[in-house]
Design an enzyme around this catalytic site. Structure first.
Site, PDB file in Angstrom:
ATOM      1  N   GLU A  91      30.996  38.463  45.419  1.00  0.00           N
ATOM      2  CA  GLU A  91      32.498  38.933  45.197  1.00  0.00           C
ATOM      3  C   GLU A  91      32.590  38.476  43.750  1.00  0.00           C
ATOM      4  OE1 GLU A  91      35.822  38.514  43.887  1.00  0.00           O
ATOM      5  OE2 GLU A  91      36.210  36.876  45.019  1.00  0.00           O
ATOM      6  N   CYS A 144      40.998  36.011  41.927  1.00  0.00           N
ATOM      7  CA  CYS A 144      40.310  37.487  41.902  1.00  0.00           C
ATOM      8  C   CYS A 144      41.165  38.358  42.081  1.00  0.00           C
ATOM      9  CB  CYS A 144      39.098  37.226  42.810  1.00  0.00           C
ATOM     10  SG  CYS A 144      39.234  36.534  44.573  1.00  0.00           S
TER      11      CYS A 144
END
Length: 501
Positions: free
Chosen positions: A260, A297
């Site tokens: 990720e 994020c």
């Protein structure tokens, strides 16, 4: 309180040297440095543990996961104090993150006990079928073997030692080798102690979990190149993740790399929502943008609005809200330095206007807000790159055509947001086919910061948001990353996995 060592198959092991953390305040703590030899030792212990843990019952693994959660909670005050010291995150944030971490361990325990994730299938034998008989066929998901996990800098608990990747792998039946992040080795140390206690309580093979702290780039390389490692979980930068992804692909036996890597998480504010409540959305966006110093994020770094007076009201509300935000300590000096460099790059770009500027120095971040046209945005790829921190860009479009062009220009994202009223439904309907191809999560009338740990959550997306668009690093579906389907043909019950009998 701290061991200051690596945990390898139940033993606390020294390294060839030491390194220290970089606390926001107080004295630094010393930790053993990792090495390639320790990686090899941990991987071999994990492979040995897989011979029993990979064939353990779901009930046994569920008990183990719950025990880890209990031992983390028992060390909650120590974890919070160390987290505040190392990262500068406030107590409430760390307590909430611990709640999420233990919550997902317990959720995964419940999930594997239910057994639905195994996707069990059975085609019974048809011995009299013509022209050819059909054998008895059974299928079930099976664990893949030892998994490596890289701790994340921005989540010392939820995406690190006992975070989502580790919890998912252990739930699947896979031993784990963690490469701890140097931003918070103290927190990682205490959490590893909790896992060691759970291993002892449950009688699990000690090689089911190891953690290696510190070390240079060669240690990280060794983790992904170790032949016994069968998959890697990673949360971090695009550059670092892509380098590890390439190493995984270049192995003699390539393995999956579940990375990720980052996202700008665009937010589209449609015409009537902008007109009716633009100021409210602008203020809310500023709050989401600056939450945790923008170190999420899913930080919504981009707002796309239609030019005009309503866009001005939206921008003015965001500026006013940003003016009330005090400087916040960033997780590491390196992250703070990278943020300052990102601010400089955006502010120096052609066609970009500063709407809100501040002064940040050292490890403290303050917010910035910029404005540009869709035409300029589309002509400057650098503006679409993630700046990890509380920086936002407003992109003003002339009409639906430009809005669509901006939407189509995005690479893979973790999230895409639509702010809309009922009267914006037609415009939103036109965006949906574009956005669902761009992101793992599409949301309406909210902000993407805050990721629910649940059965339905998808935290991933097309590259470069993640390296495997068919997977998620959050939620119960994340367990499937560390499983593979096996078909059993005419295999007697005595030889089948217990999950199929």
């Amino acid at each position: 309180m701290l061991k200051g060592k690596h945990l390898i198959a139940g033993e606390w092991v020294d390294g060839d040297g030491t390194f220290t953390n970089a606390p926001v305040s107080g004295e630094a703590d010393s930790f053993a440095v990792g090495s390639v030899a320790l990686v090899d030792r941990a991987a071999k212990a994990a492979e040995t543990a897989f011979e029993s843990y990979g064939y353990s019952s779901r009930a046994e693994r569920a008990t183990f996961l719950r025990s880890i959660a209990d031992h983390i909670d028992a060390r909650g005050d120590d974890i919070t104090a160390m987290g505040v010291k190392e990262t500068g995150l406030p107590e409430a944030r760390l307590q909430g993150e611990r709640g999420r971490t233990v919550g997902q361990l317990r959720l995964f325990a419940d999930h594997i006990e239910a057994g639905d994730y195994l996707d069990r299938r059975h085609d019974g034998a048809l011995p009299d079928r013509a022209p050819l008989p059909r054998p008895d066929l059974k299928m079930v998901q099976r664990p893949i073997g030892p998994v490596a996990v890289f701790g994340a800098s921005n989540f010392p608990l939820a995406f690190s030692t006992a975070g989502g990747d580790t919890a998912a792998a252990l739930a699947a039946g896979c031993p784990v080798v963690v490469k701890g992040h140097s931003a918070h080795p103290g927190v990682s140390d205490i959490v590893a102690q909790a896992i060691a206690a759970a291993i002892a309580d449950c009688g699990v093979a000690p090689g089911v979990f190891s953690q290696i702290q510190g070390g240079n780039r060669a240690v990280g390389t060794a983790v992904v190149e170790q032949p016994l490692i069968k998959a890697v979980g990673f949360t971090g930068s695009l550059a670092g993740g892509r380098a590890l992804f390439d190493l995984c692909a270049a192995r003699p036996e390539p393995i999956p790399f579940f990375g990720e890597l980052g996202s700008v998480n665009p937010m589209f504010v449609l015409e009537n929502a902008l007109k009716d409540r633009g100021a409210e959305i602008g203020a809310g966006w500023a709050g989401s943008l600056t939450m945790g110093a923008g170190q999420f994020c899913t930080n919504p770094g981009l707002a796309i609005v239609q030019e005009g007076a309503e866009a001005d009201a939206f921008a003015n509300a965001a500026v006013a809200a940003l003016g009330d935000v005090a400087g916040q300590v960033m997780l590491t000096e390196g992250i703070a330095s990278a943020y300052q460099a990102g601010v400089s790059e955006v502010s120096g770009a052609n066609g970009v206007e500063a709407l809100f500027e501040s002064t940040c120095s050292g490890r403290t971040a303050t917010p910035y807000l910029f404005n540009t046209s869709a035409e300029n945005w589309l002509a400057n790829d650098a503006l679409s790159e993630e700046v990890f921190g509380p920086l936002g860009i407003i992109v003003r479009v002339k009409d639906d055509v430009e809005r669509t062009a901006v939407a189509k220009s995005f690479v893979g994202q973790l999230t895409c947001t639509i702010q809309m009223d009922d009267s914006d439904t037609d415009a939103a309907r036109g965006l949906m086919p574009i956005l669902e191809r761009k992101a793992g999560r599409v949301l309406v009338n909210g902000f993407p910061t805050g990721v629910e740990v649940s059965d339905t959550m998808v935290h991933g997306g097309p590259y470069p948001a993640s390296t495997n668009f068919g997977a998620t690093s959050v939620g119960t579906l994340s367990i499937r990353r560390f499983l593979r389907p096996v078909c059993y043909q005419n295999v007697p019950d005595a030889l089948l996995p217990s999950d199929l009998v």
